[in-house]
Write a protein that holds these residues in place. Structure first.
Motif, PDB file in Angstrom:
ATOM      1  N   TRP A  12       0.813  -1.220   0.000  1.00 34.14           N
ATOM      2  CA  TRP A  12       0.000   0.000   0.000  1.00 34.14           C
ATOM      3  C   TRP A  12       0.848   1.273   0.000  1.00 34.14           C
ATOM      4  O   TRP A  12       0.313   2.372  -0.150  1.00 34.14           O
ATOM      5  CB  TRP A  12      -0.953  -0.002   1.212  1.00 34.14           C
ATOM      6  N   LYS A  13       2.160   1.121   0.245  1.00 39.66           N
ATOM      7  CA  LYS A  13       3.048   2.303   0.304  1.00 39.66           C
ATOM      8  C   LYS A  13       2.465   3.320   1.290  1.00 39.66           C
ATOM      9  O   LYS A  13       1.856   2.926   2.283  1.00 39.66           O
ATOM     10  CB  LYS A  13       3.262   2.870  -1.104  1.00 39.66           C
ATOM     11  N   MET A  14       2.628   4.622   1.043  1.00 41.17           N
ATOM     12  CA  MET A  14       2.148   5.621   2.008  1.00 41.17           C
ATOM     13  C   MET A  14       0.719   6.026   1.657  1.00 41.17           C
ATOM     14  O   MET A  14       0.428   7.187   1.346  1.00 41.17           O
ATOM     15  CB  MET A  14       3.076   6.837   2.024  1.00 41.17           C
ATOM     16  N   ASN A  15      -0.152   5.025   1.683  1.00 41.60           N
ATOM     17  CA  ASN A  15      -1.565   5.246   1.357  1.00 41.60           C
ATOM     18  C   ASN A  15      -2.429   4.523   2.385  1.00 41.60           C
ATOM     19  O   ASN A  15      -2.115   3.406   2.796  1.00 41.60           O
ATOM     20  CB  ASN A  15      -1.901   4.681  -0.032  1.00 41.60           C
ATOM     21  N   GLY A  16      -3.517   5.149   2.750  1.00 39.66           N
ATOM     22  CA  GLY A  16      -4.508   4.479   3.579  1.00 39.66           C
ATOM     23  C   GLY A  16      -4.649   5.066   4.962  1.00 39.66           C
ATOM     24  O   GLY A  16      -3.674   5.450   5.622  1.00 39.66           O
ATOM     25  N   THR A  17      -5.909   5.153   5.373  1.00 35.81           N
ATOM     26  CA  THR A  17      -6.275   5.545   6.737  1.00 35.81           C
ATOM     27  C   THR A  17      -7.279   4.509   7.230  1.00 35.81           C
ATOM     28  O   THR A  17      -7.581   3.541   6.508  1.00 35.81           O
ATOM     29  CB  THR A  17      -6.933   6.944   6.744  1.00 35.81           C
ATOM     30  N   LEU A  18      -7.807   4.718   8.410  1.00 39.48           N
ATOM     31  CA  LEU A  18      -8.758   3.742   8.949  1.00 39.48           C
ATOM     32  C   LEU A  18      -9.919   3.500   7.981  1.00 39.48           C
ATOM     33  O   LEU A  18     -10.424   2.373   7.882  1.00 39.48           O
ATOM     34  CB  LEU A  18      -9.286   4.212  10.305  1.00 39.48           C
ATOM     35  N   ALA A  19     -10.310   4.547   7.260  1.00 41.03           N
ATOM     36  CA  ALA A  19     -11.425   4.395   6.314  1.00 41.03           C
ATOM     37  C   ALA A  19     -11.112   3.354   5.232  1.00 41.03           C
ATOM     38  O   ALA A  19     -12.020   2.720   4.679  1.00 41.03           O
ATOM     39  CB  ALA A  19     -11.751   5.743   5.667  1.00 41.03           C
ATOM     40  N   SER A  20      -9.821   3.154   4.959  1.00 40.76           N
ATOM     41  CA  SER A  20      -9.422   2.209   3.901  1.00 40.76           C
ATOM     42  C   SER A  20      -9.679   0.758   4.295  1.00 40.76           C
ATOM     43  O   SER A  20      -9.592  -0.142   3.448  1.00 40.76           O
ATOM     44  CB  SER A  20      -7.936   2.368   3.576  1.00 40.76           C
ATOM     45  N   LEU A  21      -9.944   0.513   5.574  1.00 42.45           N
ATOM     46  CA  LEU A  21     -10.238  -0.860   5.989  1.00 42.45           C
ATOM     47  C   LEU A  21     -11.490  -1.384   5.291  1.00 42.45           C
ATOM     48  O   LEU A  21     -11.686  -2.593   5.182  1.00 42.45           O
ATOM     49  CB  LEU A  21     -10.391  -0.942   7.511  1.00 42.45           C
ATOM     50  N   ALA A  22     -12.315  -0.463   4.786  1.00 36.41           N
ATOM     51  CA  ALA A  22     -13.497  -0.887   4.026  1.00 36.41           C
ATOM     52  C   ALA A  22     -13.084  -1.689   2.793  1.00 36.41           C
ATOM     53  O   ALA A  22     -13.789  -2.618   2.368  1.00 36.41           O
ATOM     54  CB  ALA A  22     -14.323   0.334   3.614  1.00 36.41           C
ATOM     55  N   GLU A  23     -11.934  -1.347   2.201  1.00 34.24           N
ATOM     56  CA  GLU A  23     -11.447  -2.105   1.032  1.00 34.24           C
ATOM     57  C   GLU A  23     -11.057  -3.529   1.436  1.00 34.24           C
ATOM     58  O   GLU A  23     -11.187  -4.468   0.652  1.00 34.24           O
ATOM     59  CB  GLU A  23     -10.248  -1.401   0.384  1.00 34.24           C
ATOM     60  N   VAL A  24     -10.542  -3.653   2.659  1.00 37.82           N
ATOM     61  CA  VAL A  24     -10.157  -4.979   3.148  1.00 37.82           C
ATOM     62  C   VAL A  24     -11.406  -5.828   3.384  1.00 37.82           C
ATOM     63  O   VAL A  24     -11.442  -7.016   3.049  1.00 37.82           O
ATOM     64  CB  VAL A  24      -9.312  -4.848   4.436  1.00 37.82           C
ATOM     65  N   ASP A  25     -12.415  -5.198   3.945  1.00 37.96           N
ATOM     66  CA  ASP A  25     -13.698  -5.903   4.113  1.00 37.96           C
ATOM     67  C   ASP A  25     -14.217  -6.380   2.759  1.00 37.96           C
ATOM     68  O   ASP A  25     -14.667  -7.518   2.615  1.00 37.96           O
ATOM     69  CB  ASP A  25     -14.741  -4.965   4.744  1.00 37.96           C
TER      70      ASP A  25
END
Ligand code: PGA
Length: 252
Positions: A12-25
């Motif tokens: 993911w490099k320097m990308n993603g915040t807690l909101a990005s966990l939706a992509e993991v779901d």
């Protein structure tokens, strides 16, 4: 003798915040009904390893870090030890990514120390190597790969604790990829050079060699089908569940 499945790892490099966990779901949802013949891993920024571990639960998606310091602890502001990644449930850590080599001046020697730290902490070291466009144009690709393998792999590497990622620097984030012949040539060369580092050709034949650099859903199947390619290290296309699943689907 145990053979290891291919690995599709997202960086993911320097990308993603807690909101990005939706992509993991969303990715877990997509994977729930299928059984691709590969391991799947995400290497988020350090800040997301812990929350992502909670999101993943006992899912088949493994976690990794993107870098580590070579020491266990100490006065190294801003750095993270391999043991800290293991503590959070990480299984692996990327070392020697070309962005680290360029942005942070990491040499083969530093990469070697970091890979050794990964092994010390019980992590798989995903060691990145690859030539620049100038080196390729000068016909030096294989020589550069040999030098990086000789310099970046510590003592004690084997197929269980080490994965190589071949990432031509000029293919990272550019949408450019080598031809399948060029990928095959590089991977065969890496496999040959590994023998001296892992105690022989048999062990070298089991080491996973990932291809990385502009892997996308529309080229993954072709690239993953090249001889000696045992998976992918994916940057940009790992950030969205749809794209990453599209790449994993090369193994369906
Ligand atoms: P990319 O990055 O897929 O965005 O080209 C690959 C990498 O740097 O690992």
């Amino acid at each position: 003798m145990h053979t290891f499945p291919p690995l599709v790892a997202g960086n993911w490099k320097m990308n993603g915040t807690l909101a990005s966990l939706a992509e993991v779901d969303a990715l877990m949802e997509k994977l729930s009904g299928v059984d691709p013949a590969c391991d799947v891993m995400i290497c988020p920024p350090f800040t997301l390893i812990h929350p992502m571990a909670r999101t993943l639960g006992d899912s088949r998606i493994a976690l990794g870090g993107q870098d580590c310091h070579w020491e266990v602890s100490g006065a190294h502001t801003g750095d993270i030890a391999a043991e800290m990644i293991a503590d959070l449930g990480g299984a692996a850590v990327i070392v020697g990514h070309s962005e680290r080599r360029t942005d942070h001046g990491e040499t083969d020697e530093i990469v070697r120390k970091k890979a050794a730290a990964a092994h010390r902490a019980g992590l798989v070291a995903i060691i990145c190597i690859g030539e620049t466009i100038d080196e390729r144009k000068a016909g030096r690709t294989l020589e550069v790969l040999s030098t990086q393998i000789a310099g970046s792999l510590p003592e004690g590497c084997d197929a269980a604790n080490t994965i190589i990622a071949y990432e031509p620097v000029w293919a990272i984030g550019t949408g450019l990829t080598p031809t399948t012949d060029e990928v095959a040539e590089a991977h065969a060369h890496i496999r040959k050079e590994l023998a001296a580092k892992v105690g022989g050709e048999d062990e070298a034949s089991r080491v996973r060699i990932l291809y990385g650099g502009s892997v996308k859903p529309n080229n993954a199947k072709e690239l993953m089908g090249v001889e000696n390619v045992n998976g992918a290290l994916v940057g940009g296309a790992s950030l969205k569940a749809d794209d990453f699943f599209g790449i994993i689907s090369a193994y369906l």
